[in-house]
Design a protein around this motif. Structure first.
Motif, PDB file in Angstrom:
ATOM      1  N   ALA A  75      58.214   7.022  65.150  1.00 19.99           N
ATOM      2  CA  ALA A  75      58.417   6.602  66.329  1.00 19.99           C
ATOM      3  C   ALA A  75      56.943   6.012  66.940  1.00 19.99           C
ATOM      4  O   ALA A  75      55.718   6.528  66.491  1.00 19.99           O
ATOM      5  N   THR A  76      57.245   5.168  67.692  1.00 20.33           N
ATOM      6  CA  THR A  76      55.969   4.575  68.541  1.00 20.33           C
ATOM      7  C   THR A  76      56.160   4.163  70.030  1.00 20.33           C
ATOM      8  O   THR A  76      57.247   4.359  70.396  1.00 20.33           O
ATOM      9  N   ALA A  77      55.197   4.303  70.739  1.00 19.09           N
ATOM     10  CA  ALA A  77      55.250   3.985  72.090  1.00 19.09           C
ATOM     11  C   ALA A  77      54.295   2.853  72.572  1.00 19.09           C
ATOM     12  O   ALA A  77      53.116   2.759  72.322  1.00 19.09           O
ATOM     13  N   ASN A  78      54.962   1.716  72.910  1.00 18.60           N
ATOM     14  CA  ASN A  78      54.051   0.500  73.019  1.00 18.60           C
ATOM     15  C   ASN A  78      53.430   0.261  71.973  1.00 18.60           C
ATOM     16  O   ASN A  78      52.189  -0.431  72.118  1.00 18.60           O
ATOM     17  N   GLY A  79      53.932   0.425  70.856  1.00 17.99           N
ATOM     18  CA  GLY A  79      53.248   0.002  69.596  1.00 17.99           C
ATOM     19  C   GLY A  79      52.504   1.184  68.873  1.00 17.99           C
ATOM     20  O   GLY A  79      51.882   0.967  67.720  1.00 17.99           O
ATOM     21  N   ALA A  80      51.973   1.870  69.916  1.00 19.03           N
ATOM     22  CA  ALA A  80      51.236   3.079  69.100  1.00 19.03           C
ATOM     23  C   ALA A  80      51.887   4.280  68.533  1.00 19.03           C
ATOM     24  O   ALA A  80      52.963   4.574  69.205  1.00 19.03           O
ATOM     25  N   PRO A  81      51.377   4.829  67.435  1.00 18.86           N
ATOM     26  CA  PRO A  81      52.131   5.729  66.846  1.00 18.86           C
ATOM     27  C   PRO A  81      52.401   7.168  67.953  1.00 18.86           C
ATOM     28  O   PRO A  81      51.532   7.401  68.645  1.00 18.86           O
ATOM     29  N   ALA A  82      53.599   7.600  67.797  1.00 18.75           N
ATOM     30  CA  ALA A  82      53.937   8.771  68.563  1.00 18.75           C
ATOM     31  C   ALA A  82      54.313   9.921  67.749  1.00 18.75           C
ATOM     32  O   ALA A  82      54.744   9.838  66.628  1.00 18.75           O
ATOM     33  N   THR A  83      54.065  11.298  68.372  1.00 20.41           N
ATOM     34  CA  THR A  83      54.407  12.370  67.690  1.00 20.41           C
ATOM     35  C   THR A  83      55.531  12.632  67.857  1.00 20.41           C
ATOM     36  O   THR A  83      56.243  12.691  68.975  1.00 20.41           O
ATOM     37  N   ILE A  84      56.464  13.167  66.919  1.00 23.98           N
ATOM     38  CA  ILE A  84      57.914  13.565  66.761  1.00 23.98           C
ATOM     39  C   ILE A  84      58.112  14.855  66.634  1.00 23.98           C
ATOM     40  O   ILE A  84      57.563  15.526  65.950  1.00 23.98           O
ATOM     41  N   ARG A  85      59.213  15.656  67.491  1.00 24.83           N
ATOM     42  CA  ARG A  85      59.546  16.975  67.176  1.00 24.83           C
ATOM     43  C   ARG A  85      61.228  16.996  67.326  1.00 24.83           C
ATOM     44  O   ARG A  85      61.563  16.576  68.478  1.00 24.83           O
ATOM     45  N   VAL A  86      61.809  17.570  66.364  1.00 26.34           N
ATOM     46  CA  VAL A  86      63.228  17.819  66.539  1.00 26.34           C
ATOM     47  C   VAL A  86      63.456  19.038  67.121  1.00 26.34           C
ATOM     48  O   VAL A  86      62.907  19.959  66.603  1.00 26.34           O
ATOM     49  N   GLU A  87      64.423  19.360  68.183  1.00 28.65           N
ATOM     50  CA  GLU A  87      64.425  20.655  68.709  1.00 28.65           C
ATOM     51  C   GLU A  87      65.959  20.547  68.938  1.00 28.65           C
ATOM     52  O   GLU A  87      66.585  20.174  69.870  1.00 28.65           O
ATOM     53  N   GLY A  88      66.776  21.429  67.792  1.00 29.32           N
ATOM     54  CA  GLY A  88      68.173  21.305  67.934  1.00 29.32           C
ATOM     55  C   GLY A  88      68.777  19.802  67.907  1.00 29.32           C
ATOM     56  O   GLY A  88      68.539  19.073  67.004  1.00 29.32           O
ATOM     57  N   ASN A  89      69.364  19.492  68.874  1.00 33.65           N
ATOM     58  CA  ASN A  89      69.900  18.214  68.784  1.00 33.65           C
ATOM     59  C   ASN A  89      69.127  17.329  69.682  1.00 33.65           C
ATOM     60  O   ASN A  89      69.868  16.131  70.011  1.00 33.65           O
ATOM     61  N   ARG A  90      68.126  17.441  69.947  1.00 34.62           N
ATOM     62  CA  ARG A  90      67.132  16.566  70.733  1.00 34.62           C
ATOM     63  C   ARG A  90      65.884  16.006  69.811  1.00 34.62           C
ATOM     64  O   ARG A  90      65.334  17.023  69.068  1.00 34.62           O
ATOM     65  N   LEU A  91      65.623  14.933  70.056  1.00 37.73           N
ATOM     66  CA  LEU A  91      64.234  14.244  69.511  1.00 37.73           C
ATOM     67  C   LEU A  91      63.433  14.414  70.797  1.00 37.73           C
ATOM     68  O   LEU A  91      63.703  13.443  71.717  1.00 37.73           O
ATOM     69  N   VAL A  92      62.158  14.737  70.629  1.00 31.72           N
ATOM     70  CA  VAL A  92      61.203  14.863  71.693  1.00 31.72           C
ATOM     71  C   VAL A  92      60.204  13.788  71.078  1.00 31.72           C
ATOM     72  O   VAL A  92      59.704  13.929  69.813  1.00 31.72           O
TER      73      VAL A  92
END
Length: 146
Positions: A75-92
């Motif tokens: 994932a990215t936020a405004n083109g910058a790399p973002a950190t992702i974490r899956v929590e059950g059925n959610r992507l943070v």
């Protein structure tokens, strides 16, 4: 009305209430853009969704999205790399900085999947009368998360 009918209606009301729980709203979703690539032989897809959002509070450092049965690639936020974490059925999606109320953030998520329902692949030999392969979706709520 019989007792069994009352019991069935009560069960339906309870289950509908459990499904319709209000969610905490932390951002305003302003636009959604999808890019999809289908592999009809393997019955899979690769995708990128870009959600343009605006936080509802100052200091927003993360947001979450529904994500059931998907393989998240990044994932990215405004083109910058973002950190992702899956929590059950959610992507943070965690940003590298804090955003304030009203700022626009384009959150792009790359993912793939092999649907078990809701998205259907029809081979050309099974398509009648057109004889051309196709991919279609069925937007019924019970199929959208499969």
């Amino acid at each position: 009305m019989s007792r069994l009918s009352h019991l069935c209606l009560a069960c339906l009301a309870l289950s509908a209430g459990a499904l319709a729980q209000p969610r905490e709203r932390t951002y305003d979703l302003q636009h959604v853009a999808y890019r999809l690539k289908f592999d009809e032989v393997a019955r899979t897809f690769d995708a990128q969704v870009t959600n343009t959002i605006s936080p509802l509070a100052d200091g927003t450092r993360s947001v979450w999205f529904d994500s059931q049965g998907l393989q998240i690639k990044g994932a990215t936020a405004n083109g910058a790399p973002a950190t992702i974490r899956v929590e059950g059925n959610r992507l943070v999606v965690m940003f590298g900085k804090a955003y304030n109320k009203g700022e626009k953030i384009e959150v792009a998520v790359r993912y793939s999947g092999r649907p078990t329902g809701g998205l259907y692949f029809v081979h050309e030999r099974d398509a009648w009368p057109a004889r051309s392969s196709m991919v279609y979706s069925k937007g019924e709520p019970e199929y959208n998360r499969q």
